[in-house]
Design a protein around this motif. Structure first.
Motif, PDB file in Angstrom:
ATOM      1  N   THR A   1      -0.425  -3.603   5.877  1.00  0.00           N
ATOM      2  CA  THR A   1       0.046  -2.225   6.012  1.00  0.00           C
ATOM      3  C   THR A   1      -0.744  -1.357   5.042  1.00  0.00           C
ATOM      4  O   THR A   1      -1.169  -1.818   3.979  1.00  0.00           O
ATOM      5  N   ASP A   2      -0.939  -0.124   5.417  1.00  0.00           N
ATOM      6  CA  ASP A   2      -1.714   0.810   4.599  1.00  0.00           C
ATOM      7  C   ASP A   2      -0.906   2.089   4.420  1.00  0.00           C
ATOM      8  O   ASP A   2      -0.855   2.938   5.306  1.00  0.00           O
ATOM      9  N   PHE A   3      -0.259   2.218   3.256  1.00  0.00           N
ATOM     10  CA  PHE A   3       0.573   3.378   2.977  1.00  0.00           C
ATOM     11  C   PHE A   3      -0.241   4.579   2.500  1.00  0.00           C
ATOM     12  O   PHE A   3       0.332   5.620   2.185  1.00  0.00           O
ATOM     13  N   THR A   4      -1.553   4.418   2.444  1.00  0.00           N
ATOM     14  CA  THR A   4      -2.397   5.554   2.064  1.00  0.00           C
ATOM     15  C   THR A   4      -2.797   6.390   3.279  1.00  0.00           C
ATOM     16  O   THR A   4      -3.323   7.496   3.111  1.00  0.00           O
ATOM     17  N   LYS A   5      -2.555   5.869   4.475  1.00  0.00           N
ATOM     18  CA  LYS A   5      -2.883   6.634   5.670  1.00  0.00           C
ATOM     19  C   LYS A   5      -1.925   7.805   5.819  1.00  0.00           C
ATOM     20  O   LYS A   5      -0.739   7.704   5.514  1.00  0.00           O
ATOM     21  N   LYS A   6      -2.417   8.903   6.329  1.00  0.00           N
ATOM     22  CA  LYS A   6      -1.627  10.122   6.399  1.00  0.00           C
ATOM     23  C   LYS A   6      -0.403   9.979   7.288  1.00  0.00           C
ATOM     24  O   LYS A   6       0.671  10.464   6.951  1.00  0.00           O
ATOM     25  N   ASP A   7      -0.541   9.288   8.433  1.00  0.00           N
ATOM     26  CA  ASP A   7       0.600   9.186   9.343  1.00  0.00           C
ATOM     27  C   ASP A   7       1.728   8.380   8.726  1.00  0.00           C
ATOM     28  O   ASP A   7       2.904   8.733   8.846  1.00  0.00           O
ATOM     29  N   ILE A   8       1.403   7.293   7.997  1.00  0.00           N
ATOM     30  CA  ILE A   8       2.436   6.489   7.341  1.00  0.00           C
ATOM     31  C   ILE A   8       3.037   7.249   6.176  1.00  0.00           C
ATOM     32  O   ILE A   8       4.245   7.238   5.955  1.00  0.00           O
ATOM     33  N   ALA A   9       2.196   7.959   5.404  1.00  0.00           N
ATOM     34  CA  ALA A   9       2.700   8.739   4.267  1.00  0.00           C
ATOM     35  C   ALA A   9       3.647   9.839   4.716  1.00  0.00           C
ATOM     36  O   ALA A   9       4.694  10.082   4.113  1.00  0.00           O
ATOM     37  N   GLN A  10       3.322  10.492   5.825  1.00  0.00           N
ATOM     38  CA  GLN A  10       4.172  11.554   6.350  1.00  0.00           C
ATOM     39  C   GLN A  10       5.488  10.985   6.850  1.00  0.00           C
ATOM     40  O   GLN A  10       6.552  11.571   6.647  1.00  0.00           O
ATOM     41  N   LEU A  11       5.440   9.797   7.497  1.00  0.00           N
ATOM     42  CA  LEU A  11       6.659   9.172   7.998  1.00  0.00           C
ATOM     43  C   LEU A  11       7.560   8.770   6.839  1.00  0.00           C
ATOM     44  O   LEU A  11       8.777   8.970   6.878  1.00  0.00           O
TER      45      LEU A  11
ATOM     46  N   SER B   1     -15.523  -7.526  -2.932  1.00  0.00           N
ATOM     47  CA  SER B   1     -15.427  -8.970  -2.750  1.00  0.00           C
ATOM     48  C   SER B   1     -14.485  -9.668  -3.730  1.00  0.00           C
ATOM     49  O   SER B   1     -14.243 -10.869  -3.594  1.00  0.00           O
ATOM     50  N   SER B   2     -13.940  -8.969  -4.711  1.00  0.00           N
ATOM     51  CA  SER B   2     -13.099  -9.644  -5.701  1.00  0.00           C
ATOM     52  C   SER B   2     -11.849  -8.834  -6.018  1.00  0.00           C
ATOM     53  O   SER B   2     -11.876  -7.601  -6.061  1.00  0.00           O
ATOM     54  N   THR B   3     -10.744  -9.569  -6.254  1.00  0.00           N
ATOM     55  CA  THR B   3      -9.436  -8.964  -6.502  1.00  0.00           C
ATOM     56  C   THR B   3      -8.711  -9.728  -7.604  1.00  0.00           C
ATOM     57  O   THR B   3      -8.751 -10.965  -7.642  1.00  0.00           O
ATOM     58  N   PHE B   4      -8.032  -8.996  -8.471  1.00  0.00           N
ATOM     59  CA  PHE B   4      -7.184  -9.597  -9.500  1.00  0.00           C
ATOM     60  C   PHE B   4      -5.730  -9.280  -9.171  1.00  0.00           C
ATOM     61  O   PHE B   4      -5.394  -8.145  -8.826  1.00  0.00           O
TER      62      PHE B   4
ATOM     63  N   GLY C   1       3.851  -9.149  -6.228  1.00  0.00           N
ATOM     64  CA  GLY C   1       3.139  -8.735  -7.424  1.00  0.00           C
ATOM     65  C   GLY C   1       2.376  -7.449  -7.179  1.00  0.00           C
ATOM     66  O   GLY C   1       2.737  -6.643  -6.319  1.00  0.00           O
ATOM     67  N   VAL C   2       1.286  -7.287  -7.899  1.00  0.00           N
ATOM     68  CA  VAL C   2       0.427  -6.128  -7.724  1.00  0.00           C
ATOM     69  C   VAL C   2      -1.020  -6.601  -7.828  1.00  0.00           C
ATOM     70  O   VAL C   2      -1.362  -7.424  -8.679  1.00  0.00           O
ATOM     71  N   SER C   3      -1.877  -6.083  -6.929  1.00  0.00           N
ATOM     72  CA  SER C   3      -3.281  -6.473  -6.878  1.00  0.00           C
ATOM     73  C   SER C   3      -4.174  -5.268  -7.148  1.00  0.00           C
ATOM     74  O   SER C   3      -3.877  -4.160  -6.702  1.00  0.00           O
ATOM     75  N   TYR C   4      -5.276  -5.547  -7.847  1.00  0.00           N
ATOM     76  CA  TYR C   4      -6.273  -4.519  -8.110  1.00  0.00           C
ATOM     77  C   TYR C   4      -7.618  -5.009  -7.596  1.00  0.00           C
ATOM     78  O   TYR C   4      -8.090  -6.088  -7.974  1.00  0.00           O
ATOM     79  N   GLN C   5      -8.234  -4.241  -6.703  1.00  0.00           N
ATOM     80  CA  GLN C   5      -9.516  -4.613  -6.124  1.00  0.00           C
ATOM     81  C   GLN C   5     -10.642  -4.180  -7.063  1.00  0.00           C
ATOM     82  O   GLN C   5     -10.943  -2.995  -7.210  1.00  0.00           O
ATOM     83  N   LEU C   6     -11.266  -5.157  -7.699  1.00  0.00           N
ATOM     84  CA  LEU C   6     -12.336  -4.869  -8.645  1.00  0.00           C
ATOM     85  C   LEU C   6     -13.581  -4.344  -7.953  1.00  0.00           C
ATOM     86  O   LEU C   6     -14.254  -3.437  -8.433  1.00  0.00           O
TER      87      LEU C   6
ATOM     88  N   HIS D   1      -2.852   2.311  -2.648  1.00  0.00           N
ATOM     89  CA  HIS D   1      -3.865   3.160  -3.268  1.00  0.00           C
ATOM     90  C   HIS D   1      -5.219   2.635  -2.831  1.00  0.00           C
ATOM     91  O   HIS D   1      -5.322   1.549  -2.245  1.00  0.00           O
ATOM     92  N   GLU D   2      -6.255   3.370  -3.115  1.00  0.00           N
ATOM     93  CA  GLU D   2      -7.593   2.939  -2.727  1.00  0.00           C
ATOM     94  C   GLU D   2      -7.924   1.553  -3.263  1.00  0.00           C
ATOM     95  O   GLU D   2      -8.570   0.752  -2.585  1.00  0.00           O
ATOM     96  N   ARG D   3      -7.459   1.230  -4.473  1.00  0.00           N
ATOM     97  CA  ARG D   3      -7.752  -0.063  -5.082  1.00  0.00           C
ATOM     98  C   ARG D   3      -6.514  -0.918  -5.338  1.00  0.00           C
ATOM     99  O   ARG D   3      -6.641  -2.096  -5.692  1.00  0.00           O
ATOM    100  N   TRP D   4      -5.323  -0.349  -5.179  1.00  0.00           N
ATOM    101  CA  TRP D   4      -4.095  -1.068  -5.524  1.00  0.00           C
ATOM    102  C   TRP D   4      -3.319  -1.462  -4.269  1.00  0.00           C
ATOM    103  O   TRP D   4      -3.259  -0.709  -3.305  1.00  0.00           O
ATOM    104  N   SER D   5      -2.704  -2.644  -4.330  1.00  0.00           N
ATOM    105  CA  SER D   5      -1.876  -3.109  -3.209  1.00  0.00           C
ATOM    106  C   SER D   5      -0.787  -4.041  -3.724  1.00  0.00           C
ATOM    107  O   SER D   5      -0.842  -4.525  -4.862  1.00  0.00           O
TER     108      SER D   5
END
Length: 238
Positions: free
Chosen positions: A221-231, A83-86, A75-80, A47-51
């Motif tokens: 890896t970036d699953f938000t990109k259209k080519d990866i999402a379509q695949l 420059s910072s991530t939880f 785990g799961v990360s949230y980009q605040l 997601h834009e902020r989640w990984s």
């Protein structure tokens, strides 16, 4: 040709370290020989902020010999902000008695952790709280500890960089000091999503220390990109 110099430097670095460690070992004839860590770590953007971060480690007491433990963390990360991530997640470790002595038992560990990362130009700060359930054949022990890592990355060229960090581990019980890890190495960017690094890590404990050759692969890896999402959608329909 762009790969030649960085990898030649890596090879000479490892060769020099192994040679000096071999000489030291033949002179002292003790158990304090160099080990190795094989590390693969990645960040999977969903997601834009989640990984989803993933880390796997295979550790040997000697270089690529005498298996010591295998480790996996996710785990799961949230980009605040930029420059910072939880991050919060779990980890599992399985260790083996490499000495053959009954004094050391095979053991497993299950962790729950929370961490905060702050990036400031070439420096990165990471604070982590861990709760660990450590189990061997005889007992279960719970340990809480905090970790602080200061990471520094300095580019040498377009695709090559120096990577260094120091990380201290403190128990939330006696004894306070758990361990300290200091690392310096060389990294190379293979592609925008894959990096390699190799270097020397010194692992200090209360009454001992261990020299380590650390070899790492980092991927994104970036699953938000259209080519990866379509695949992904295409494979899910098959």
């Amino acid at each position: 040709m762009g790969y030649t110099k960085p990898f030649l430097f890596c090879f000479l670095f490892v060769l020099l370290f192994v040679f000096t460690n071999f000489i030291s070992y033949t002179q002292t004839l003790d158990e304090n020989r160099a080990g190795s860590w094989l590390v693969i770590s990645g960040n999977n953007k969903i997601h834009e902020r989640w990984s989803i971060p993933t880390v796997g480690i295979l550790r040997h007491h000697d270089i690529l010999e005498q298996y010591e433990f295998a480790f996996f963390r996710t785990g799961v990360s949230y980009q605040l902000n930029p420059s910072s991530t939880f991050t919060t997640g779990v980890a599992y470790l399985s260790s083996k008695n490499y000495t053959g002595s009954e004094e050391f038992k095979n053991a497993t560990q299950f962790w729950v952790y929370e961490e905060y990362t702050l990036k400031m130009n070439a420096f990165s700060h990471r604070w982590r709280l861990e709760t660990r359930w450590k189990k061997n054949t005889e007992s279960l022990h719970i340990n809480n500890r905090v970790r602080y890592r200061l990471l520094y990355i300095k580019p040498l060229s377009k695709n090559t960089y120096i990577k260094s960090f120091n990380e201290i581990f403190l128990n939330l019980e006696r004894p306070l000091f758990n361990q300290n890890r200091a690392y310096i190495g060389l990294g190379h960017i293979l592609t925008p999503s894959i990096k390699l690094d190799i270097g020397y890590l010194k692992n200090h404990f209360k009454t001992s220390d261990h020299d380590v050759i650390r070899m790492g692969v980092t991927f994104k890896t970036d699953f938000t990109k259209k080519d990866i999402a379509q695949l992904t959608a295409t494979h899910s329909k098959q």
